[in-house]
Design an enzyme around this catalytic site. Structure first.
Site, PDB file in Angstrom:
ATOM      1  N   LYS A 119       0.820  -1.218   0.000  1.00  0.00           N
ATOM      2  CA  LYS A 119       0.000   0.000   0.000  1.00  0.00           C
ATOM      3  C   LYS A 119       0.851   1.264   0.000  1.00  0.00           C
ATOM      4  O   LYS A 119       0.418   2.315  -0.457  1.00  0.00           O
ATOM      5  CB  LYS A 119      -0.973  -0.028   1.174  1.00  0.00           C
ATOM      6  CG  LYS A 119      -1.988  -1.143   0.970  1.00  0.00           C
ATOM      7  CD  LYS A 119      -3.079  -1.187   1.988  1.00  0.00           C
ATOM      8  CE  LYS A 119      -4.137  -2.216   1.601  1.00  0.00           C
ATOM      9  NZ  LYS A 119      -3.715  -3.610   1.856  1.00  0.00           N
TER      10      LYS A 119
HETATM   11  C1  LIG Z   1      -4.356  -4.721   1.236  1.00  0.00           C
HETATM   12  C2  LIG Z   1      -3.539  -5.960   1.106  1.00  0.00           C
HETATM   13  C3  LIG Z   1      -3.872  -6.967   0.169  1.00  0.00           C
HETATM   14  C4  LIG Z   1      -5.114  -6.897  -0.695  1.00  0.00           C
HETATM   15  O1  LIG Z   1      -4.979  -5.957  -1.752  1.00  0.00           O
HETATM   16  P1  LIG Z   1      -6.270  -5.431  -2.530  1.00  0.00           P
HETATM   17  O2  LIG Z   1      -5.799  -4.310  -3.384  1.00  0.00           O
HETATM   18  O3  LIG Z   1      -7.234  -4.983  -1.484  1.00  0.00           O
HETATM   19  O4  LIG Z   1      -6.802  -6.570  -3.331  1.00  0.00           O
HETATM   20  C5  LIG Z   1      -3.018  -8.054   0.042  1.00  0.00           C
HETATM   21  N1  LIG Z   1      -1.915  -8.177   0.817  1.00  0.00           N
HETATM   22  C6  LIG Z   1      -1.578  -7.246   1.729  1.00  0.00           C
HETATM   23  C7  LIG Z   1      -0.360  -7.449   2.552  1.00  0.00           C
HETATM   24  C8  LIG Z   1      -2.357  -6.097   1.907  1.00  0.00           C
HETATM   25  O5  LIG Z   1      -2.015  -5.171   2.828  1.00  0.00           O
END
Ligand SMILES: *Cc1c(COP(=O)(O)O)cnc(C)c1O
Length: 473
Positions: free
Chosen positions: A112
């Site tokens: 993120k």
């Molecule tokens: C948020 C997250 C996901 C999921 O990603 P999306 O974009 O919501 O599909 C997968 N792995 C981790 C470590 C995350 O923080």
């Protein structure tokens, strides 16, 4: 470039408008009016570009005239200077024609950061240009909160409040939020669950006088700019393993469908993609959709990959809009059915169109631990549980091993040390920049699960920051 809502609204909005708005007024999500398209020769010429310069190529058509090129370059450069490698998303070979793309080299150790580190300076710039100030309020079950805080700390035109469930996030996650110590960053440990936190945030946004007075805004995963920033690393990865001359398969652990939708966007823009393989944990609503064409909501089950413990994948609406050939009225109708009945189904030809690129596979906690252990034995490397779910799905559903496969590593193993230790009997170490995380001073604000208390907490702090910053709301 103009943006339209997945539910049909077309108000001629530009990039900066959709950045600040987040959600469309008709309840839909913003998408570009058309996909910018690049030819194979053009993409091939990007092979030796730095991550920052590649990001400029991929993002400029989406930004359009909203920002001058030099300004965008300054923001992108700033964003990726906070990663611990200039490669931003380094690739590692892990098997026959198989790579891991590490997306966890940002400040909070999850993918993120790739989008949010860019959103922070971008918001600040657009707000300064407009002479505006905002107050970001969000709820988190762990990863998004810390990434949003790191992105917004010390920004001139932003206050940020993050609600998390008291004593229900991991210690690493909590400390990443409570040890920041910036004047514009505020965390609230709500005495309740993650759902209570989300309900409180929704209620604040629905209190229109409060929302207007505080200038509330959001950085959740439906913001178009986050998807846009994620498209870059699909090009980056493909170019490192032989693209665009060869197509590439991507394996993506999926919750809200934001990450993998960026891969879909890259394919629409001309990147040769063979498969997009979606990995789910026990919360397998997406996998069931790709198997049956029916989206049917279930109960959220807690797992060792908690960032994917989701039953409503908000960004899926963007794919539905594409599959319905951009028929906004039909998307609106389908989403209304989903809200009222907790399910919808698409026609056989729509599912077939989705299956041209997408496959989905589900892996439970035990299977996830087995893969983490097997990978550790084979390579001496630790995987985080989310990454392991994606890699398991990729290996199970890959159609052609002659096509390179890139598995997206979405978190550093040290972000989920208990699950990793359970699987391997080895506890992952935090990277150097967080090595003293357990010694840092925490500032924890516990509030009752009471909307008035939350409202008052925010009101007090926005005034304080506003007065000292000379920009009272
Ligand atoms: C948020 C997250 C996901 C999921 O990603 P999306 O974009 O919501 O599909 C997968 N792995 C981790 C470590 C995350 O923080």
């Amino acid at each position: 470039m103009h943006y339209v809502s997945t539910r049909g609204e077309n108000a001629g909005l530009t990039f900066d408008d959709v950045l600040l708005a987040g959600l469309a007024r008709d309840g839909g999500l913003y998408v570009p009016e058309e996909w910018p398209a690049f030819g194979a020769a053009e993409i091939a010429a990007w092979k030796d570009l730095s991550y920052v310069e590649l990001a400029m190529k991929v993002m400029t058509p989406f930004v359009g005239d909203a920002l001058a090129e030099a300004e965008l370059r300054r923001i992108v450069t700033d964003a990726y200077s906070h990663f611990d490698t200039p490669e931003v998303a380094p690739l590692k070979p892990i098997g026959h024609n198989e790579w891991l793309m590490e997306l966890f080299h940002g400040p909070t150790l999850a993918f993120k950061d790739v989008a949010l580190q860019f959103l922070g300076p971008l918001f600040d710039h657009v707000l300064a240009a407009r002479g505006e100030r905002i107050c970001i309020v969000g709820a988190t079950s762990g990863d998004t909160g810390s990434a949003a805080i790191e992105a917004c700390r010390d920004r001139d035109n932003i206050d940020i409040f993050i609600l998390y469930p008291h004593e229900r996030v991991s210690e690493v996650q909590r400390r990443q939020m409570t040890t920041v110590g910036a004047a514009n960053v505020h965390t609230i440990a709500l005495e309740g669950t993650f759902d209570d936190c989300q309900d409180a945030v929704k209620a604040l946004f629905n209190d229109i006088p409060f929302r207007d007075r505080m200038k509330l805004s959001a950085v959740n995963s439906i913001n178009w700019a986050r998807i846009m920033a994620q498209i870059v690393y699909y090009f980056w990865g493909a170019l490192k393993v032989g693209g665009p001359e060869t197509p590439v398969t991507f394996a993506v652990p999926t919750g809200n469908f934001g990450n993998v939708f960026a891969g879909y966007a890259a394919a629409q823009m001309g990147l040769p993609v063979k498969q997009l393989i979606v990995g789910s944990n026990a919360n397998d609503i997406l996998t069931r959709f790709f198997e049956t064409g029916a989206m049917k909501i279930g109960q959220v089950v807690p797992t060792i990959s908690p960032s994917m413990d989701i039953q409503i994948s908000s960004n899926f609406e963007r794919l539905l809009h594409e599959l319905y050939r951009r028929d906004g009225a039909k998307v609106a109708q389908t989403m209304a059915t989903f809200r009222d009945e907790g399910r919808f189904a698409v026609e056989a030809e729509v599912l077939a169109a989705a299956r041209e690129l997408f496959d989905g596979g589900r892996f439970d906690d035990e299977q996830t631990r087995i893969l983490i252990d097997a990978h550790y034995v084979a390579t001496d490397e630790l995987l985080d549980p989310h990454t392991a779910v994606g890699l398991s799905a990729g290996r199970a559903l890959r159609k052609d091993t002659a096509v390179p496969m890139i598995a997206l590593a979405t978190a550093h193993p040290a972000k989920f040390p208990d699950a990793v230790e359970d699987a391997t009997y080895r506890r992952p170490d935090l990277p150097a920049h967080l090595a003293d995380l357990y010694e840092r001073d925490e500032r924890i604000n516990v509030l009752a699960n009471d909307l008035d208390a939350v409202r008052a907490f925010i009101e007090d702090r926005v005034e304080v920051t506003g007065a000292s910053g000379g920009a009272a709301a």
